[in-house]
Design an enzyme around this catalytic site. Structure first.
Site, PDB file in Angstrom:
ATOM      1  N   ASP A 249       0.708  -1.274   0.036  1.00  0.00           N
ATOM      2  CA  ASP A 249      -0.093  -0.336   0.265  1.00  0.00           C
ATOM      3  C   ASP A 249       0.944   1.005   0.217  1.00  0.00           C
ATOM      4  O   ASP A 249       0.111   1.936   0.301  1.00  0.00           O
ATOM      5  CB  ASP A 249      -0.821   0.093   1.360  1.00  0.00           C
TER       6      ASP A 249
ATOM      7  N   GLY B 199       2.008   2.675  -2.525  1.00  0.00           N
ATOM      8  CA  GLY B 199       0.613   3.583  -3.775  1.00  0.00           C
ATOM      9  C   GLY B 199       1.538   3.297  -4.936  1.00  0.00           C
ATOM     10  O   GLY B 199       1.663   4.393  -5.321  1.00  0.00           O
ATOM     11  N   LYS B 200       2.242   1.965  -5.186  1.00  0.00           N
ATOM     12  CA  LYS B 200       2.299   1.957  -6.013  1.00  0.00           C
ATOM     13  C   LYS B 200       1.913   1.967  -6.994  1.00  0.00           C
ATOM     14  O   LYS B 200       2.039   1.855  -8.567  1.00  0.00           O
ATOM     15  CB  LYS B 200       2.930   0.052  -6.255  1.00  0.00           C
TER      16      LYS B 200
ATOM     17  N   ASN C  16      -5.299  -9.907  -4.013  1.00  0.00           N
ATOM     18  CA  ASN C  16      -4.945  -9.747  -2.139  1.00  0.00           C
ATOM     19  C   ASN C  16      -4.486  -8.097  -2.636  1.00  0.00           C
ATOM     20  O   ASN C  16      -4.793  -7.044  -1.523  1.00  0.00           O
ATOM     21  CB  ASN C  16      -4.060 -10.646  -1.299  1.00  0.00           C
TER      22      ASN C  16
ATOM     23  N   GLY D 237      -4.391  -4.157  -3.946  1.00  0.00           N
ATOM     24  CA  GLY D 237      -5.396  -3.544  -3.968  1.00  0.00           C
ATOM     25  C   GLY D 237      -4.598  -1.631  -4.543  1.00  0.00           C
ATOM     26  O   GLY D 237      -3.840  -1.457  -3.633  1.00  0.00           O
ATOM     27  N   HIS D 238      -4.722  -1.559  -5.794  1.00  0.00           N
ATOM     28  CA  HIS D 238      -3.951  -0.491  -7.037  1.00  0.00           C
ATOM     29  C   HIS D 238      -4.435   0.333  -6.893  1.00  0.00           C
ATOM     30  O   HIS D 238      -5.242   0.765  -7.820  1.00  0.00           O
ATOM     31  CB  HIS D 238      -2.760  -1.255  -7.801  1.00  0.00           C
TER      32      HIS D 238
ATOM     33  N   ARG E 175       2.592 -29.069  -6.939  1.00  0.00           N
ATOM     34  CA  ARG E 175       2.223 -29.165  -7.935  1.00  0.00           C
ATOM     35  C   ARG E 175       1.072 -30.182  -8.636  1.00  0.00           C
ATOM     36  O   ARG E 175       0.913 -30.959  -9.085  1.00  0.00           O
ATOM     37  CB  ARG E 175       3.330 -30.269  -8.219  1.00  0.00           C
TER      38      ARG E 175
ATOM     39  N   GLN F  41       2.097  -6.065  -2.602  1.00  0.00           N
ATOM     40  CA  GLN F  41       2.569  -6.015  -1.702  1.00  0.00           C
ATOM     41  C   GLN F  41       3.525  -5.415  -1.730  1.00  0.00           C
ATOM     42  O   GLN F  41       4.087  -4.031  -2.353  1.00  0.00           O
ATOM     43  CB  GLN F  41       2.972  -7.717  -1.426  1.00  0.00           C
TER      44      GLN F  41
ATOM     45  N   ARG G 245      -9.432  -3.275   5.725  1.00  0.00           N
ATOM     46  CA  ARG G 245      -9.453  -3.384   7.635  1.00  0.00           C
ATOM     47  C   ARG G 245      -8.890  -1.613   7.291  1.00  0.00           C
ATOM     48  O   ARG G 245      -8.129  -1.235   6.696  1.00  0.00           O
ATOM     49  CB  ARG G 245      -8.596  -4.042   7.372  1.00  0.00           C
TER      50      ARG G 245
ATOM     51  N   ARG H 148      -5.331   0.407   8.703  1.00  0.00           N
ATOM     52  CA  ARG H 148      -4.281   0.119   8.586  1.00  0.00           C
ATOM     53  C   ARG H 148      -3.178   0.116   9.732  1.00  0.00           C
ATOM     54  O   ARG H 148      -3.813   1.803  10.334  1.00  0.00           O
ATOM     55  CB  ARG H 148      -3.838   0.560   7.074  1.00  0.00           C
TER      56      ARG H 148
ATOM     57  N   GLY I 161      -0.247  13.822  -3.189  1.00  0.00           N
ATOM     58  CA  GLY I 161      -1.265  13.798  -3.406  1.00  0.00           C
ATOM     59  C   GLY I 161      -1.691  12.614  -4.045  1.00  0.00           C
ATOM     60  O   GLY I 161      -0.900  11.874  -5.067  1.00  0.00           O
TER      61      GLY I 161
HETATM   62  P1  GDP Z   1      -0.900   0.494  -3.729  1.00  0.00           P
HETATM   63  O1  GDP Z   1      -1.559  -0.960  -3.388  1.00  0.00           O
HETATM   64  O2  GDP Z   1       0.853   0.403  -3.103  1.00  0.00           O
HETATM   65  O3  GDP Z   1      -1.018   0.762  -4.692  1.00  0.00           O
HETATM   66  O4  GDP Z   1      -1.690   1.081  -2.983  1.00  0.00           O
HETATM   67  P2  GDP Z   1      -3.021   1.814  -2.294  1.00  0.00           P
HETATM   68  O5  GDP Z   1      -3.592   2.483  -3.103  1.00  0.00           O
HETATM   69  O6  GDP Z   1      -3.267   0.835  -1.416  1.00  0.00           O
HETATM   70  O7  GDP Z   1      -2.647   2.814  -0.953  1.00  0.00           O
HETATM   71  C1  GDP Z   1      -2.074   3.867  -0.904  1.00  0.00           C
HETATM   72  C2  GDP Z   1      -3.266   4.839  -0.976  1.00  0.00           C
HETATM   73  O8  GDP Z   1      -2.520   6.666  -0.828  1.00  0.00           O
HETATM   74  C3  GDP Z   1      -4.214   4.798  -1.860  1.00  0.00           C
HETATM   75  O9  GDP Z   1      -5.767   5.668  -1.714  1.00  0.00           O
HETATM   76  C4  GDP Z   1      -3.825   6.134  -2.952  1.00  0.00           C
HETATM   77  O10 GDP Z   1      -4.849   7.044  -3.719  1.00  0.00           O
HETATM   78  C5  GDP Z   1      -3.424   7.068  -1.661  1.00  0.00           C
HETATM   79  N1  GDP Z   1      -1.744   7.744  -2.549  1.00  0.00           N
HETATM   80  C6  GDP Z   1      -1.051   7.391  -3.035  1.00  0.00           C
HETATM   81  N2  GDP Z   1      -0.130   9.227  -3.033  1.00  0.00           N
HETATM   82  C7  GDP Z   1      -0.955   9.410  -2.198  1.00  0.00           C
HETATM   83  C8  GDP Z   1      -0.599  10.943  -2.004  1.00  0.00           C
HETATM   84  O11 GDP Z   1       1.141  11.100  -2.438  1.00  0.00           O
HETATM   85  N3  GDP Z   1      -1.170  11.810  -0.871  1.00  0.00           N
HETATM   86  C9  GDP Z   1      -1.857  11.243  -0.821  1.00  0.00           C
HETATM   87  N4  GDP Z   1      -2.821  11.541   0.352  1.00  0.00           N
HETATM   88  N5  GDP Z   1      -2.470   9.533  -1.312  1.00  0.00           N
HETATM   89  C10 GDP Z   1      -1.927   9.695  -1.255  1.00  0.00           C
HETATM   90  P1  IMO Z   2      -0.852  -3.712  -1.957  1.00  0.00           P
HETATM   91  O1  IMO Z   2       0.114  -4.643  -3.645  1.00  0.00           O
HETATM   92  C1  IMO Z   2      -1.201  -4.665   1.785  1.00  0.00           C
HETATM   93  C2  IMO Z   2      -0.883  -8.937   3.808  1.00  0.00           C
HETATM   94  C3  IMO Z   2      -2.716  -9.004   4.464  1.00  0.00           C
HETATM   95  C4  IMO Z   2      -1.399 -10.384   5.547  1.00  0.00           C
HETATM   96  C5  IMO Z   2      -0.723 -10.782   4.496  1.00  0.00           C
HETATM   97  C6  IMO Z   2      -0.957 -12.469   4.176  1.00  0.00           C
HETATM   98  O2  IMO Z   2      -2.556  -3.580  -2.326  1.00  0.00           O
HETATM   99  O3  IMO Z   2      -0.142  -3.447  -1.386  1.00  0.00           O
HETATM  100  P2  IMO Z   2      -2.632 -12.602   2.001  1.00  0.00           P
HETATM  101  O4  IMO Z   2      -4.166 -12.019   1.217  1.00  0.00           O
HETATM  102  O5  IMO Z   2      -1.598 -12.430   0.618  1.00  0.00           O
HETATM  103  O6  IMO Z   2      -2.780 -14.217   2.611  1.00  0.00           O
HETATM  104  O7  IMO Z   2      -2.119 -12.015   3.018  1.00  0.00           O
HETATM  105  O8  IMO Z   2      -0.117  -9.724   3.624  1.00  0.00           O
HETATM  106  N1  IMO Z   2      -1.082  -7.986   2.486  1.00  0.00           N
HETATM  107  C7  IMO Z   2      -1.497  -6.795   1.627  1.00  0.00           C
HETATM  108  N2  IMO Z   2      -1.557  -5.654   2.825  1.00  0.00           N
HETATM  109  N3  IMO Z   2      -0.558  -4.434   0.686  1.00  0.00           N
HETATM  110  C8  IMO Z   2      -1.399  -5.661  -0.158  1.00  0.00           C
HETATM  111  O9  IMO Z   2      -1.423  -5.670  -1.895  1.00  0.00           O
HETATM  112  C9  IMO Z   2      -1.397  -6.830   1.005  1.00  0.00           C
HETATM  113  N4  IMO Z   2      -1.478  -8.707   0.297  1.00  0.00           N
HETATM  114  C10 IMO Z   2      -1.395  -8.582   1.796  1.00  0.00           C
HETATM  115  O10 IMO Z   2      -2.733  -8.133   5.090  1.00  0.00           O
HETATM  116  O11 IMO Z   2      -1.006  -9.341   6.133  1.00  0.00           O
HETATM  117 MG    MG Z   3      -2.694  -1.669  -2.067  1.00  0.00          MG
END
Ligand code: GDP
Ligand code: IMO
Ligand code: MG
Length: 419
Positions: A13, A15-16, A38, A40-41, A143, A221, A300, A302, A410
């Protein structure tokens, strides 16, 4: 041509998704190489926002080829929902998303196995997203698994039933109530839908494209959740590190170009496991509220904490990060003081290493910075960034010995500053 890689350096999470979306304009090919739904981008542009789970973040650009690599595990039901929603946004994903035949399929029973396993662990649960990730990778390395390419075989249903029967046997060890046919009809429908997409030899597809085009690999992840290098067993089940891009795409290590390490200006983690700089007080709550730190996949809350330099150094070492990208600095805009952990005290001894023992007691050693007290979200260029913020990032660069190439201020595509 080379494949540049975007990786999370923390616990996911970071911000990938946003960064891949920003960088995607420079890359005609974007690939996912591990993980599954798993992930969420989140992306945000033109006042629209979107969360992607299985599809690479280049999907909103018509002429980009988006490859779902062999290292990914795919749930057809989630993939169908996701791509149907994308289609509603005016892009036809059947035209720009291709799927490796070698990617493994998440069966409905994999999700049941995930739930049964977590329930049996009680307090020791991993905090899985319950998408069936662990059981699907178990079947892959054991396998037994079914791959996307198998869906094209005449005896697919027979193979599905054989694997389902194994799962029912496996589930007997758990005291867990379930419906063995749960979601099966919907899943089979989604398999038929999947066949509308180009199902390819992903490794040939990518290596052919690389003859004339460059590509970007989108990690899911984060490094601290890697199955080898995270705090085992509180990890995911795939290789989230740079090397995972090679095995998850059929890519030679010599083809890796830049490695972008993405990190937040603080830390978050969702699920169980060690988190040395975790803040369980009102400061942590403040970060959670200001940063909207709630899971993009599960909703959930964080866990939040200060930036952790030893963990970042470790991630940079195993990933070979060449460029850093700092996200969400704007979340700290109103803070008077900002802390950074520069080392740990583990079992009474000072160290800057991440310990092997997941259950070690880690006490962070902090350095304090004066907050910048400026609205970074309005900054458009490096010149406009306040001095106190520049001191914060200069310190981080010096500690990590890698340059920060972008700062994100942002969630929107436009709120990205090239340094
Ligand atoms: P990812 O899984 O690495 O792609 O990240 P997520 O999308 O799960 O979580 C990143 C969250 O931060 C998302 O709600 C984005 O919209 C938000 N976000 C990303 N970059 C920024 C930033 O520079 N500032 C703020 N305030 N939010 C950001
Ligand atoms: P992105 O790509 C944050 C965490 C779960 C749990 C552990 C194992 O959005 O960054 P799993 O579902 O793989 O069996 O869970 O890894 N987890 C993540 N935490 N961002 C994610 O993906 C995650 N994918 C899995 O919360 O602790
Ligand atoms: Mg995410």
């Amino acid at each position: 041509m080379k494949v540049d890689v975007v990786l999370g350096l923390q616990w996911g999470d970071e911000g990938k998704g946003k960064i891949v979306d920003v960088l995607a304009k420079n890359y005609p090919v974007i690939c996912r190489f591990q993980g599954g739904p798993n992930a969420g981008h989140s992306l945000q542009f033109s006042k629209k926002s979107f969360v992607l789970h299985s599809v690479p973040a280049g999907v909103f650009r018509k002429n980009t080829v988006n490859i779902i690599g062999n290292g990914v595990v795919l749930d057809p039901i989630i993939f169908k929902e996701e791509t149907e929603a994308i289609a509603k946004m005016g892009v036809d994903p059947t035209k720009n998303v291709v799927i490796s035949k070698r990617a493994h399929l998440i069966l409905p029973t994999h999700r049941i196995m995930d739930a049964a396993s977590e329930a049996s662990k009680g307090k020791g649960k991993i905090g899985s997203t319950l998408k069936g990730i662990g059981p699907t990778y178990m079947d892959k390395t054991g396998r037994n698994g079914l791959r996307v390419g198998d869906a094209l075989a005449k005896d697919f249903k027979k193979r599905f039933n054989a694997l389902k029967a194994k799962h029912i046997e496996y589930l007997k060890q758990f005291d867990f109530q379930y419906d063995p046919s749960q979601n099966e009809k919907e899943w089979m429908k989604a398999i038929e839908y999947l066949k509308k997409f180009k199902i390819v030899d992903g490794e040939y597809e990518l290596n052919n494209l690389l003859k004339t085009k460059k590509a970007l690999a989108e990690g899911a992840q984060g490094t601290m959740l890697d199955v080898d290098f995270g705090a085992y067993p509180f990890v995911t089940s795939s290789s989230t590190i740079c090397a995972g891009a090679c095995t998850g795409l059929g890519l030679a290590p010599s083809k890796i170009g830049k490695v972008y390490g993405v990190f937040k200006a603080y830390c978050t983690r969702v699920g169980s496991g060690p988190f040395p700089t975790e803040l369980l007080d009102s400061v942590g709550e403040d970060i959670r509220q200001k940063g909207h730190e709630f899971g993009a996949t599960t909703g959930r809350p964080r866990r939040t904490g200060w930036l952790d330099i030893p963990a970042l150094k470790f991630a940079i070492m195993v990933d070979g990060a060449t460029d850093l990208i700092m996200m969400k600095a704007d979340v700290l805009d109103s803070f008077d003081t900002i802390k950074v952990a520069t080392g740990y005290i583990v079992d009474g001894k000072k160290t800057d290493r991440v310990p092997f023992d997941t259950f070690s007691k880690i006490e962070p050693v902090y350095k304090e910075f004066k907050g910048w007290k400026t609205d970074l979200t309005k900054c458009k260029s490096a010149k406009e960034l306040p001095a106190a913020f520049k001191r914060y990032i200069a310190f981080i660069e010096k500690e990590l010995k890698v340059k920060i190439s972008y700062v994100s201020v942002g969630p929107d595509r436009s709120q990205t500053i090239k340094m």
